[in-house]
Design a protein around this motif. Structure first.
Motif, PDB file in Angstrom:
ATOM      1  N   SER A 186       6.375   0.496   0.262  1.00 59.79           N
ATOM      2  CA  SER A 186       6.174   1.690   1.093  1.00 59.79           C
ATOM      3  C   SER A 186       6.932   2.884   0.536  1.00 59.79           C
ATOM      4  CB  SER A 186       6.622   1.414   2.532  1.00 59.79           C
ATOM      5  OG  SER A 186       7.994   1.090   2.560  1.00 59.79           O
ATOM      6  N   VAL A 187       7.896   2.649  -0.316  1.00 58.37           N
ATOM      7  CA  VAL A 187       8.694   3.742  -0.879  1.00 58.37           C
ATOM      8  C   VAL A 187       8.103   4.247  -2.190  1.00 58.37           C
ATOM      9  CG1 VAL A 187      10.970   4.374  -1.769  1.00 58.37           C
ATOM     10  CG2 VAL A 187      10.780   2.858   0.215  1.00 58.37           C
ATOM     11  N   THR A 188       7.827   3.327  -3.135  1.00 60.48           N
ATOM     12  CA  THR A 188       7.382   3.741  -4.467  1.00 60.48           C
ATOM     13  C   THR A 188       5.885   3.602  -4.691  1.00 60.48           C
ATOM     14  OG1 THR A 188       7.681   1.526  -5.383  1.00 60.48           O
ATOM     15  CG2 THR A 188       9.604   3.015  -5.437  1.00 60.48           C
ATOM     16  N   GLY A 189       5.212   2.812  -3.867  1.00 58.77           N
ATOM     17  CA  GLY A 189       3.779   2.577  -4.065  1.00 58.77           C
ATOM     18  C   GLY A 189       3.493   1.539  -5.136  1.00 58.77           C
ATOM     19  N   ALA A 190       4.533   0.900  -5.673  1.00 62.03           N
ATOM     20  CA  ALA A 190       4.362  -0.102  -6.725  1.00 62.03           C
ATOM     21  C   ALA A 190       3.810  -1.398  -6.140  1.00 62.03           C
ATOM     22  CB  ALA A 190       5.700  -0.368  -7.411  1.00 62.03           C
ATOM     23  N   VAL A 191       3.005  -2.102  -6.927  1.00 62.19           N
ATOM     24  CA  VAL A 191       2.467  -3.398  -6.524  1.00 62.19           C
ATOM     25  C   VAL A 191       3.627  -4.381  -6.392  1.00 62.19           C
ATOM     26  CG1 VAL A 191       0.991  -5.329  -7.209  1.00 62.19           C
ATOM     27  CG2 VAL A 191       0.253  -2.982  -7.642  1.00 62.19           C
ATOM     28  N   THR A 192       3.727  -5.031  -5.219  1.00 60.48           N
ATOM     29  CA  THR A 192       4.777  -6.027  -4.986  1.00 60.48           C
ATOM     30  C   THR A 192       4.202  -7.431  -4.845  1.00 60.48           C
ATOM     31  OG1 THR A 192       4.688  -5.665  -2.599  1.00 60.48           O
ATOM     32  CG2 THR A 192       6.287  -4.345  -3.853  1.00 60.48           C
ATOM     33  N   GLY A 193       2.888  -7.547  -4.737  1.00 63.38           N
ATOM     34  CA  GLY A 193       2.248  -8.849  -4.604  1.00 63.38           C
ATOM     35  C   GLY A 193       0.883  -8.718  -3.981  1.00 63.38           C
ATOM     36  N   PHE A 194       0.356  -9.846  -3.496  1.00 58.52           N
ATOM     37  CA  PHE A 194      -0.966  -9.888  -2.896  1.00 58.52           C
ATOM     38  C   PHE A 194      -0.897 -10.664  -1.592  1.00 58.52           C
ATOM     39  CE2 PHE A 194      -1.531  -9.295  -7.372  1.00 58.52           C
ATOM     40  CZ  PHE A 194      -2.604  -8.424  -7.488  1.00 58.52           C
TER      41      PHE A 194
END
Length: 184
Positions: free
Chosen positions: A108-116
């Motif tokens: 929610s902060v960086t928009g980076a993919v963290t998983g699925f």
């Protein structure tokens, strides 16, 4: 200094006792209904990508669940003239594969993919069965030799493996190690 070290050690021990430590096992949960989650690191290890590649190409990945069921049956046959007994066995291995509905999870902060997030099956599974052995309850037979099945000798067993998770990219499936937790 000694007091501060003691507080840090007590805090770490407390966190470990209530389960706040990071698990050494895979950050993957796949339930029988196709729901669960898979973390970024596990996907990266499976496909051999860098984090930068995942961030730009996550939408290219397909997640697939595979289940393998092995059913065996064994029975005895007796040769009528000699009384010799032969044990026969039939094995059916069924592999079912189904694509999963997977939503990309982002920070929610960086928009980076963290998983699925795995949201269930996208379609019915495609199953393939391989049968090895004679017809069920069949006894050997050749000219001059009469065999018959021994009554009540048929035993059946079935094992079930999965679902196992695969990440598919450009038609190549990459197995993802999953957590085997009975509570899931």
């Amino acid at each position: 200094m000694g007091k501060r070290l003691l507080v840090c050690a007590m805090t770490a021990a407390t966190a470990a006792s209530i389960g706040l430590t990071v698990p050494a096992a895979a950050d993957v949960t796949l339930r029988a209904d196709g729901t669960g989650s898979v973390g970024r690191e596990d996907v990266l290890r499976a496909v051999g990508w860098t984090n930068d590649r995942l961030q730009t190409s996550a939408a290219e990945l397909h997640l697939v669940a595979e289940t393998v069921t092995v059913a065996t049956a064994s029975w005895e046959c007796a040769q009528e003239s000699t009384g010799a007994v032969a044990v026969r066995q039939r094995r059916t291995t069924t592999t079912a594969r189904a694509e999963l509905v997977a939503a990309v999870q982002r920070s929610s902060v960086t928009g980076a993919v963290t998983g699925f997030e795995l949201q269930g099956f996208a379609e019915d599974a495609v199953s393939v069965s391989v049968v090895e052995g004679p017809d069920l309850d069949a006894c050997p037979g050749s000219e001059g030799e009469a065999w018959s099945r021994v009554p009540r000798s048929t035993e059946r067993a079935q094992t079930h493996e999965g679902p196992a998770l695969e990440v598919v990219h450009e038609g190549v499936a990459h197995r993802v190690p999953t957590e085997r937790n009975a509570a899931v």
